[in-house]
Design a protein around this motif. Structure first.
Motif, PDB file in Angstrom:
ATOM      1  N   VAL A 231      31.529 -17.117  10.747  1.00 59.25           N
ATOM      2  CA  VAL A 231      31.243 -17.966  11.906  1.00 59.25           C
ATOM      3  C   VAL A 231      29.797 -17.806  12.353  1.00 59.25           C
ATOM      4  N   LEU A 232      29.269 -16.584  12.280  1.00 57.27           N
ATOM      5  CA  LEU A 232      27.886 -16.332  12.681  1.00 57.27           C
ATOM      6  C   LEU A 232      26.905 -17.110  11.822  1.00 57.27           C
ATOM      7  N   HIS A 233      27.328 -17.463  10.615  1.00 63.12           N
ATOM      8  CA  HIS A 233      26.485 -18.235   9.700  1.00 63.12           C
ATOM      9  C   HIS A 233      26.855 -19.715   9.701  1.00 63.12           C
ATOM     10  N   HIS A 234      27.687 -20.128  10.669  1.00 64.24           N
ATOM     11  CA  HIS A 234      28.137 -21.519  10.778  1.00 64.24           C
ATOM     12  C   HIS A 234      28.760 -21.984   9.466  1.00 64.24           C
ATOM     13  N   GLN A 235      29.653 -21.168   8.935  1.00 66.51           N
ATOM     14  CA  GLN A 235      30.315 -21.491   7.678  1.00 66.51           C
ATOM     15  C   GLN A 235      31.782 -21.076   7.733  1.00 66.51           C
ATOM     16  N   THR A 236      32.573 -21.719   6.885  1.00 65.15           N
ATOM     17  CA  THR A 236      33.929 -21.231   6.653  1.00 65.15           C
ATOM     18  C   THR A 236      33.843 -20.043   5.698  1.00 65.15           C
ATOM     19  N   ILE A 237      34.926 -19.287   5.617  1.00 67.17           N
ATOM     20  CA  ILE A 237      34.934 -18.127   4.722  1.00 67.17           C
ATOM     21  C   ILE A 237      34.768 -18.560   3.267  1.00 67.17           C
ATOM     22  N   CYS A 238      35.230 -19.756   2.930  1.00 67.19           N
ATOM     23  CA  CYS A 238      35.113 -20.225   1.544  1.00 67.19           C
ATOM     24  C   CYS A 238      33.675 -20.572   1.171  1.00 67.19           C
ATOM     25  N   GLU A 239      32.861 -20.919   2.143  1.00 67.70           N
ATOM     26  CA  GLU A 239      31.437 -21.126   1.898  1.00 67.70           C
ATOM     27  C   GLU A 239      30.696 -19.798   1.893  1.00 67.70           C
ATOM     28  N   PHE A 240      31.030 -18.964   2.850  1.00 68.18           N
ATOM     29  CA  PHE A 240      30.285 -17.729   3.084  1.00 68.18           C
ATOM     30  C   PHE A 240      30.508 -16.713   1.968  1.00 68.18           C
ATOM     31  N   LEU A 241      31.759 -16.493   1.620  1.00 69.15           N
ATOM     32  CA  LEU A 241      32.104 -15.525   0.565  1.00 69.15           C
ATOM     33  C   LEU A 241      33.296 -16.076  -0.225  1.00 69.15           C
ATOM     34  N   PRO A 242      33.061 -16.969  -1.153  1.00 68.66           N
ATOM     35  CA  PRO A 242      34.183 -17.600  -1.870  1.00 68.66           C
ATOM     36  C   PRO A 242      35.052 -16.620  -2.641  1.00 68.66           C
ATOM     37  N   GLY A 243      34.517 -15.419  -2.961  1.00 69.29           N
ATOM     38  CA  GLY A 243      35.312 -14.439  -3.671  1.00 69.29           C
ATOM     39  C   GLY A 243      36.106 -13.514  -2.778  1.00 69.29           C
ATOM     40  N   ASN A 244      35.963 -13.670  -1.453  1.00 69.63           N
ATOM     41  CA  ASN A 244      36.695 -12.834  -0.508  1.00 69.63           C
ATOM     42  C   ASN A 244      38.200 -13.126  -0.619  1.00 69.63           C
ATOM     43  N   PRO A 245      39.058 -12.116  -0.473  1.00 70.31           N
ATOM     44  CA  PRO A 245      40.505 -12.349  -0.584  1.00 70.31           C
ATOM     45  C   PRO A 245      41.034 -13.427   0.366  1.00 70.31           C
ATOM     46  N   ALA A 246      40.472 -13.514   1.583  1.00 69.37           N
ATOM     47  CA  ALA A 246      40.919 -14.559   2.509  1.00 69.37           C
ATOM     48  C   ALA A 246      40.518 -15.939   2.000  1.00 69.37           C
ATOM     49  N   ALA A 247      39.316 -16.057   1.425  1.00 72.39           N
ATOM     50  CA  ALA A 247      38.871 -17.338   0.865  1.00 72.39           C
ATOM     51  C   ALA A 247      39.755 -17.753  -0.306  1.00 72.39           C
ATOM     52  N   ILE A 248      40.063 -16.813  -1.165  1.00 76.71           N
ATOM     53  CA  ILE A 248      40.937 -17.101  -2.305  1.00 76.71           C
ATOM     54  C   ILE A 248      42.321 -17.533  -1.816  1.00 76.71           C
TER      55      ILE A 248
END
Length: 270
Positions: A231-248
């Motif tokens: 959120v601090l980067h004005h992005q969804t988790i899938c944009e910010f860290l696409p390999g993050n478990p929550a993004a996956i």
């Protein structure tokens, strides 16, 4: 004509905004013309999609609904819809929306004001995702009157799960009496900590209490501090860290949502 999906839970802090923005983002990335309607006065969806100060916006969803109430013409959509860098069209919100309940109290057919607005844009999209405020009342009845379906994010904690029964009552009443097409896509477990006893107990409670009434997504969204950092980067988790478990997990959730089998489950459960 767009399919309208509302992200609803009467409790705050359960991942509604993360789910709404990430769902809209992933639908757009998969080639679907997608709009996100920020229907929460906190404006968090607007912030995630790049609006630095929502309170400085001249036109928001509250502005548009007020014009409909006062029988004034709406501005052209291209003059107020924000084209985000990720391809999602944003109808923003700000703190003015907190006055909506009061402003609608003496309005005829007040439960259908949002439907009037949605009708002006729905032919331009395949999906319209609504990020909802965390309380029932006339604004949320408006949402249920215009939506085709709802998704209920629920944190794997007891207090979050306890509000589900009341929400289901509201859904059943509106579906039975007014919006017959409204169905529940499913309950989505968010902020899950699968290795904890509490999470296992709450998940079991939800399964035993609701699995025979509404669909429950097989995909659970794991807890991750990176979702808040995005959120601090004005992005969804899938944009910010696409390999993050929550993004996956969100990607798997969208696969499940769009799959034909999930649609059959939802239809069977209504």
């Amino acid at each position: 004509m767009a399919k309208i999906i509302a992200i609803i839970n009467e409790k705050g802090g359960v991942g509604k905004t993360a789910t709404a923005t990430t769902l809209a983002y992933l639908l757009s990335k998969r080639g679907h013309r997608t709009a996100l309607l920020d229907f929460d006065g906190q404006g968090h969806s607007s912030i995630i999609f790049g609006v630095k100060n929502p309170n400085k916006l001249e036109v928001t969803i509250n502005t548009l609904l007020r014009k409909l109430v006062e029988d004034e013409p709406l501005p052209e959509p291209e003059s107020y819809i924000i084209k985000t860098g990720c391809g999602v069209d944003l109808i923003p919100s700000n703190t003015q929306l907190f006055t909506l309940e009061r402003n609608l109290c003496n309005v005829d057919f007040r439960e259908r004001i949002l439907t009037q607005y949605i009708d002006t844009i729905k032919d331009s999209y395949e999906y319209i995702i609504i990020d909802c405020m965390p309380q029932m009342g006339t604004p949320m009845i408006n949402v249920m009157m215009c939506a085709d379906s709802i998704i209920i994010p629920t944190q794997a904690e007891l207090l979050s799960a306890q509000g589900l029964a009341e929400l289901l009552k509201h859904h059943q009443a509106i579906q039975r009496n007014s919006n017959h097409r409204l169905h529940i896509e499913g309950i989505l477990i968010t902020m899950d900590s699968p290795n904890t006893i509490l999470s296992a107990q709450v998940n079991d409670l939800i399964q035993r209490g609701f699995a025979d009434k509404v669909p429950i997504f097989k995909t659970h969204i794991p807890r991750s501090i990176k979702v808040a950092e995005a959120v601090l980067h004005h992005q969804t988790i899938c944009e910010f860290l696409p390999g993050n478990p929550a993004a996956i997990a969100y990607g798997q959730f969208v696969d499940e949502l769009l799959s034909g089998e999930h649609g059959k489950i939802a239809e069977r459960s209504v």
